[in-house]
Design an enzyme around this catalytic site. Structure first.
Site, short mmCIF file in Angstrom:
data_model
loop_
_atom_site.label_atom_id
_atom_site.label_comp_id
_atom_site.label_asym_id
_atom_site.label_seq_id
_atom_site.Cartn_x
_atom_site.Cartn_y
_atom_site.Cartn_z
N LYS A 173 0.82 -1.21 0.00
CA LYS A 173 0.00 0.00 0.00
C LYS A 173 0.86 1.27 0.00
O LYS A 173 2.07 1.21 0.11
CB LYS A 173 -0.97 -0.04 1.19
CG LYS A 173 -1.93 -1.25 1.15
CD LYS A 173 -2.90 -1.16 0.02
CE LYS A 173 -3.82 -2.30 -0.32
NZ LYS A 173 -4.19 -3.39 0.45
C1 LIG Z 1 -5.41 -4.40 0.72
C2 LIG Z 1 -6.86 -4.26 0.77
C3 LIG Z 1 -7.61 -4.62 1.90
C4 LIG Z 1 -7.01 -5.37 3.05
O1 LIG Z 1 -6.02 -4.71 3.72
P1 LIG Z 1 -5.26 -5.50 4.87
O2 LIG Z 1 -4.54 -4.42 5.61
O3 LIG Z 1 -4.34 -6.47 4.21
O4 LIG Z 1 -6.27 -6.15 5.71
C5 LIG Z 1 -8.96 -4.36 1.93
N1 LIG Z 1 -9.58 -3.78 0.89
C6 LIG Z 1 -8.91 -3.44 -0.23
C7 LIG Z 1 -9.66 -2.78 -1.34
C8 LIG Z 1 -7.54 -3.69 -0.34
O5 LIG Z 1 -6.89 -3.40 -1.47
#
Ligand SMILES: *Cc1c(COP(=O)(O)O)cnc(C)c1O
Length: 380
Positions: A186
């Site tokens: 992210k």
């Molecule tokens: C990455 C992601 C998540 C999950 O995030 P985590 O921190 O791994 O739980 C949820 N929704 C979307 C759209 C994502 O891209």
């Protein structure tokens, strides 16, 4: 076209000396779990977003789960989400015993479509979870109106949208529940991690307790000097707090975030400029009033099979991904709820052409040019 020597990865995190030193400091301090650095990270994050409460967690998924828990959503209830999203957006609804109902998306932004959401609302609908796809906010005022008119909750899956703005206002600052992700890929990372933001003190209090087994406030202090051995289990909570090791990363990533975003936008603009001369692909449309933080740079391949294009990009040593394989086409959701191909025509049409290209700070202008040239050559 000549193939480059080294592989261009789909993503690479930007971790500097500051993060490394801070993690080492935590490891040497003797305090490894949630503690002073986690609290500092929460305070800094709340200030950055402009929200009363920022509550750190071990993932964005945990934030969505706690949001559904805090709203008391469960058996017999329905929650509307997009299908073009990651598994967690709908899995958390299932975890609480409710039914995820998938709405279709807008053809050009790939964001959940308010018109489709309205069609899916029933007496059982308790909440909408919107996803700010790729870092571009959804039309929040349309969703706020829907939530108000139908008396349902609005939750934001803001996994892609840290620093994104809707009409000049930061995502997560405007009163809805928003959950951010600091997963490795992210826009900022703590390895794994998440943050739930809200202005609602009742919900904040619920989350503070329920992220640590449902035991009394400040339970994380119980092994510190100021702690006490006494505690009371007020809820059957879950365990999804952040640690000081993760917060060590987060504190410095947050400081660098605006720089990361600026670089992502610069690279995205470079892609967009160079793609102008390429026929046979469609780009992610940005609506007026949106600050798109370019977590993803998705394209739609119009003139060639998507899988063939991915094969060519792989051969040419370019990492790609697809965000996402629609949830209503995944085995579990087909089996458990009877969803099937044909249910969401726009989601399916977009998915069949969709590719996410590499974009991250540290990528070179020449890398962007190489990706564009490979795609252009493939299409000719
Ligand atoms: C990455 C992601 C998540 C999950 O995030 P985590 O921190 O791994 O739980 C949820 N929704 C979307 C759209 C994502 O891209």
């Amino acid at each position: 076209m000549k193939t480059r020597k080294d592989f261009l990865p789909f993503f690479r995190p930007s971790i500097g000396r500051e993060e490394i030193n801070e993690v080492v400091d935590s490891l040497k301090s003797g305090w490894l779990t949630m503690g002073p650095k986690t609290i500092k990270f929460e305070n800094n994050f709340a200030k950055y977003i402009g929200v009363k409460y920022a509550l750190s967690l071990n993932s964005c998924t945990a934030g969505l789960h706690l949001a559904i828990m805090a709203l008391g959503i469960g058996k017999g209830d329905e929650v509307i989400t997009p299908s073009l999203t990651f598994a967690s957006t709908a899995n958390v609804v299932v975890h609480m015993g409710a039914k995820p109902v998938f709405a279709d998306i807008e053809r050009d932004t790939f964001n959940i479509d308010p018109k489709s959401v309205v069609k899916k609302i029933t007496k059982k609908t308790k909440a909408i979870i919107v996803v700010h796809y790729g870092g571009q906010p959804v039309d929040l005022s349309a969703f706020r109106t829907i939530a108000r008119n139908f008396k349902i909750a609005l939750i934001e899956d803001a996994a892609h949208a840290v620093g994104s703005k809707y009409k000049g206002k930061m995502i997560g600052s405007q009163g809805n529940l928003a959950s951010f992700s600091f997963y490795a890929t992210k826009n900022m990372t703590t390895g794994e991690g998440g943050m739930l933001t809200t202005n609602n003190s009742r919900i904040a209090n619920f989350v503070v307790k329920n992220r640590l087994h449902g035991i009394s406030k400040d339970a994380w202090k119980r092994y510190s000097k100021s702690g006490s051995w006494r505690y009371d289990v007020e809820y059957a909570g879950v365990k999804c707090n952040m640690t000081d090791i993760q917060a060590s990363l987060g504190i410095h990533q947050l400081k660098k975030l605006n720089g990361f975003i600026k670089e992502r936008i610069r690279l995205a603009d470079l892609y967009t400029k160079q793609f102008k001369a390429v026929k046979g692909i469609k780009l992610h449309h940005i609506k007026k009033g949106m600050k798109h933080t370019r977590h993803l740079y998705p394209i739609l391949v119009e003139k060639m099979r998507r899988s063939k294009m991915i094969d060519i990009l792989t051969q040419k040593k370019i990492g790609t991904s697809v965000h996402f394989i629609p949830l209503h086409l995944q085995s579990y959701y087909k089996k458990a709820f009877g969803y099937k191909k044909g249910d969401l025509p726009i989601t399916e049409s977009v998915f069949s052409k969709l590719i996410s290209l590499p974009i991250y700070p540290g990528m070179k202008d020449n890398d962007v040019k190489y990706v564009v040239d490979v795609i252009k050559t493939a299409l000719n």
